[in-house]
Write a protein that holds these residues in place. Structure first.
Motif, PDB file in Angstrom:
ATOM      1  N   LYS A  26       0.819  -1.204   0.000  1.00 39.61           N
ATOM      2  CA  LYS A  26       0.000   0.000   0.000  1.00 39.61           C
ATOM      3  C   LYS A  26       0.861   1.266   0.000  1.00 39.61           C
ATOM      4  N   PRO A  27       0.383   2.327  -0.651  1.00 32.24           N
ATOM      5  CA  PRO A  27       1.141   3.580  -0.683  1.00 32.24           C
ATOM      6  C   PRO A  27       1.229   4.203   0.709  1.00 32.24           C
ATOM      7  N   LYS A  67      -6.523   4.468   6.671  1.00 29.27           N
ATOM      8  CA  LYS A  67      -7.100   4.014   5.404  1.00 29.27           C
ATOM      9  C   LYS A  67      -6.902   2.523   5.174  1.00 29.27           C
ATOM     10  N   TYR A  68      -5.706   2.002   5.495  1.00 30.01           N
ATOM     11  CA  TYR A  68      -5.375   0.625   5.134  1.00 30.01           C
ATOM     12  C   TYR A  68      -5.165  -0.303   6.330  1.00 30.01           C
ATOM     13  N   GLY A  69      -4.995   0.253   7.522  1.00 34.63           N
ATOM     14  CA  GLY A  69      -4.559  -0.560   8.639  1.00 34.63           C
ATOM     15  C   GLY A  69      -3.077  -0.858   8.523  1.00 34.63           C
ATOM     16  N   LEU A  70      -2.553  -1.600   9.514  1.00 34.54           N
ATOM     17  CA  LEU A  70      -1.147  -1.985   9.491  1.00 34.54           C
ATOM     18  C   LEU A  70      -1.029  -3.295  10.247  1.00 34.54           C
ATOM     19  N   GLY A  71      -0.694  -4.368   9.520  1.00 29.91           N
ATOM     20  CA  GLY A  71      -0.642  -5.675  10.147  1.00 29.91           C
ATOM     21  C   GLY A  71      -2.003  -6.077  10.690  1.00 29.91           C
ATOM     22  N   ASP A 101      -3.038  -0.001  -4.213  1.00 32.02           N
ATOM     23  CA  ASP A 101      -4.316   0.735  -4.235  1.00 32.02           C
ATOM     24  C   ASP A 101      -4.511   1.335  -5.615  1.00 32.02           C
ATOM     25  N   PRO A 102      -5.320   0.686  -6.471  1.00 32.69           N
ATOM     26  CA  PRO A 102      -5.454   1.164  -7.853  1.00 32.69           C
ATOM     27  C   PRO A 102      -6.059   2.561  -7.969  1.00 32.69           C
ATOM     28  N   GLU A 103      -6.712   3.025  -6.899  1.00 33.89           N
ATOM     29  CA  GLU A 103      -7.324   4.354  -6.938  1.00 33.89           C
ATOM     30  C   GLU A 103      -6.347   5.457  -6.565  1.00 33.89           C
ATOM     31  N   HIS A 104      -5.157   5.059  -6.076  1.00 33.98           N
ATOM     32  CA  HIS A 104      -4.162   6.068  -5.703  1.00 33.98           C
ATOM     33  C   HIS A 104      -3.297   6.382  -6.922  1.00 33.98           C
ATOM     34  N   LYS A 105      -3.246   7.616  -7.312  1.00 31.68           N
ATOM     35  CA  LYS A 105      -2.515   8.055  -8.507  1.00 31.68           C
ATOM     36  C   LYS A 105      -1.358   8.953  -8.109  1.00 31.68           C
ATOM     37  N   CYS A 131       1.509   2.268  -5.425  1.00 32.98           N
ATOM     38  CA  CYS A 131       2.356   1.740  -4.344  1.00 32.98           C
ATOM     39  C   CYS A 131       3.079   2.829  -3.558  1.00 32.98           C
ATOM     40  N   VAL A 132       3.010   4.073  -4.002  1.00 38.43           N
ATOM     41  CA  VAL A 132       3.871   5.110  -3.437  1.00 38.43           C
ATOM     42  C   VAL A 132       3.066   6.338  -3.029  1.00 38.43           C
ATOM     43  N   ALA A 133       3.258   6.766  -1.763  1.00 35.41           N
ATOM     44  CA  ALA A 133       2.699   8.023  -1.259  1.00 35.41           C
ATOM     45  C   ALA A 133       3.611   8.522  -0.149  1.00 35.41           C
ATOM     46  N   PRO A 134       3.642   9.839   0.091  1.00 36.26           N
ATOM     47  CA  PRO A 134       4.499  10.374   1.161  1.00 36.26           C
ATOM     48  C   PRO A 134       4.037   9.925   2.548  1.00 36.26           C
TER      49      PRO A 134
END
Length: 590
Positions: A356-357, A406-410, A480-484, A488-491
């Motif tokens: 996930k990004p 948004k995604y959780g962690l573990g 996350d296909p909706e993240h542009k 796979c990458v976000a700050p």
């Protein structure tokens, strides 16, 4: 009532084929043998059947499968063989690879035609799709969901799914489709309705049956295999441990087993098949095989605790060879330790969050060391290499509040599920600043701040010049296909920040008992031991210690289980051997 419910082991118990282990390897062998006219008994040391398969994703890597052809997937044997040569490297075993590639589709057709086992196509890319012969889609298939009420009373003997990757016991499909609805439940009415319906149905199942009955993934595969075996009147004796092989005149002729009725002998007229799940929990063996344990590190495996190397031990007792040959002796799986109370921990395999990004992985020194969106095995291998000068092999997954919400962690779930309990019990570390987070986690603070600063500079543009996250179709598949522009990458932008410690685990052993193509156990001199075969994770993997794609464990396991049974039944030709061992067999010492 099933055969397992109405038969018991007696001093006169005898069969054609005795299978030790009730996972995919053992059950696929047992079913094929019975379908070809042989009398079969299965013994399983655990109180439940299903083995590691029941914990797995239920995916099989079967290039050019009937499902791929039906879906119009264009693939070729030549491309598959090129890919296998690249992936297995120095351990490319031409006869075994030929058998797997050529007979895998036949195995799928057999099980779908003759048994309750059914599959559906998936969209998984190969794990290295840009390698020579790799593909972006079409080589992996998935066990179809199953209603385990079809097992009748034996439903209680099906191994439940791994608790840490369920939600109050509810399973998610390995295709990742319904997980997307859970991630979007607070943002989409359609997803909210989907989640609500799933939860209501699951709660009904818990009230009626004390477990979920609509199962997916490996639990569905294990249930379908068990149902098929039981319908064929193959007894599956759980709580029954194999203790010793019986040998007469240089041939394995049976097994001493121990169950609730005490020790008993079962004679096998044609073969004993070792399919006891590999050696993931054989403490002495993994201490020698795993490099991170050799230097004093930790290993925390999510596979069943019963996988203690029984098959390897039995093979060695009669001269079988179980060498540690592969650089990666197991299928590595980064795993976090979930506190369960009273000093107990559950293993959480990190199958999804790393893609996930906005999530990166760093060592204790605060530096990234790999593309976190590569496969679990590749990330695990990179962890071992990055920590080679450390006593501890570990990484910390790091993210900010927006990402974890948004995604959780573990094991920590996305919003609106609370995070505070996981901070209190130590599963998560939290800090208002990166420096505060680093101090809480025991990470080099200055290095972590510098790593995140450099990562963020490119991440703001969706780029990862250091490790290339998002550069392959596999990287992107679970992101996350909706993240542009890069899924796979976000700050990692705004605190509070979170870190989760991850140690090394596995999905099962790759090294194992040496066999020939049809599964006959080989002695140290290369000769087959009469009457003894190995299947499943007890048999050394054809993949040579690498992980080319989703399902490269179960695909070969079921294919070779099918071929092993056919050989025992006299339906397969003798495999070609070197001249020095042709037409010979290794007599077991009395």
């Amino acid at each position: 009532m099933t055969a397992a419910s109405t038969t018991s082991i007696t001093p006169a118990s005898e069969c054609d084929v005795l299978v030790i282990g009730a996972g995919a390897g053992g059950l696929s062998t047992a079913i094929t043998a019975r379908k070809n006219g042989l009398d079969v008994i299965v013994v399983e040391k655990a109180p439940v059947f299903g083995g590691t398969t029941a914990f797995s994703g239920g995916v099989l890597w079967i290039p050019r499968s009937p499902h791929a052809k039906k879906s119009g997937i264009q693939d070729s044997r030549e491309a598959v063989m090129r890919y296998m040569r690249v992936e297995t490297g120095a351990f490319f075993d031409a006869p075994a690879v030929d058998a797997f590639v050529d007979r895998g589709p036949e195995m799928v057709e057999f099980f779908e035609r003759e048994t309750e086992v059914k599959f559906i196509p998936t969209l998984y890319p190969d794990y290295h799709p840009d390698a020579d012969g790799g593909v972006d889609i079409g080589r992996s298939i998935l066990a179809a969901p199953y209603d385990i009420r079809g097992l009748g009373d034996d439903m209680a003997r099906l191994r439940p799914p791994l608790k840490t990757i369920t939600f109050i016991g509810m399973m998610f499909n390995s295709s990742n489709a319904d997980l997307k609805h859970f991630f979007k439940a607070t943002k989409s009415l359609k997803s909210a309705a989907y989640v609500a319906k799933r939860l209501v149905n699951h709660l009904k199942e818990l009230l009626l049956y004390r477990r979920g009955v609509q199962v997916t993934s490996g639990n569905a595969l294990a249930a379908r295999l068990a149902k098929s075996a039981l319908d064929l009147n193959i007894p599956i004796h759980t709580r029954t441990c194999a203790k010793e092989l019986l040998v007469e005149n240089g041939r394995v002729v049976g097994v001493v087993v121990e169950g609730e009725g005490g020790p008993q002998r079962i004679r096998a007229r044609k073969a004993v098949v070792l399919a006891a799940g590999g050696f993931a929990h054989d403490v002495a063996r993994i201490a020698k095989a795993y490099p991170h344990l050799q230097r004093g590190g930790e290993h925390f495996s999510p596979v069943p605790v019963e996988n203690t190397g029984d098959g390897a031990r039995l093979a060695e007792q009669v001269g079988g060879s179980v060498p540690i040959r592969y650089a990666a002796a197991a299928a590595w799986m980064p795993t976090s330790k979930v506190p369960l109370g009273n000093g107990r921990f559950g293993a959480f395999p990190h199958l999804l969050d790393r893609y996930k990004p906005g999530i990166i992985g760093v060592t204790r020194r605060g530096r990234r060391f790999t593309n976190e969106s590569n496969s679990y095995h590749d990330v695990g291998a990179a962890m071992i290499e990055a920590c080679k000068d450390e006593r501890e092999t570990a990484m910390w997954l790091v993210c900010d509040q927006a990402t974890i919400s948004k995604y959780g962690l573990g094991y920590a779930k996305p919003a609106p599920m609370p995070l505070a309990p996981f901070v209190r019990n130590g599963y998560l570390n939290k800090g208002d600043t990166l420096a505060e987070l680093a101090r809480a986690a025991g990470i080099d603070a200055a290095a972590l701040e510098d790593t995140v600063r450099k990562y963020n500079e490119s991440a703001a543009r969706g780029e990862d010049p250091e490790f290339g996250r998002g550069s392959t179709s596999f990287n992107r598949y679970l992101a996350d296909p909706e993240h542009k522009p890069n899924p796979c990458v976000a700050p990692i932008a705004k605190g509070p920040f979170y870190a989760l410690k991850v140690v090394m685990g596995d999905l099962g052993s790759f090294d194992g008992i040496r066999t020939d193509v049809v599964g006959r156990v080989l002695a140290g001199d290369g000769h087959p031991i009469p009457g003894l075969y190995a299947a499943g994770n007890d048999r050394a993997s054809v993949m040579g210690g690498n992980y080319p794609g989703a399902g490269i464990t179960l695909g070969p396991i079921m294919t070779f289980g099918y071929l092993t049974a056919r050989h025992i039944a006299g339906l397969e030709p003798e495999p070609l051997q070197q001249e020095s061992v042709k037409e010979k067999a290794h007599a077991v010492p009395a």
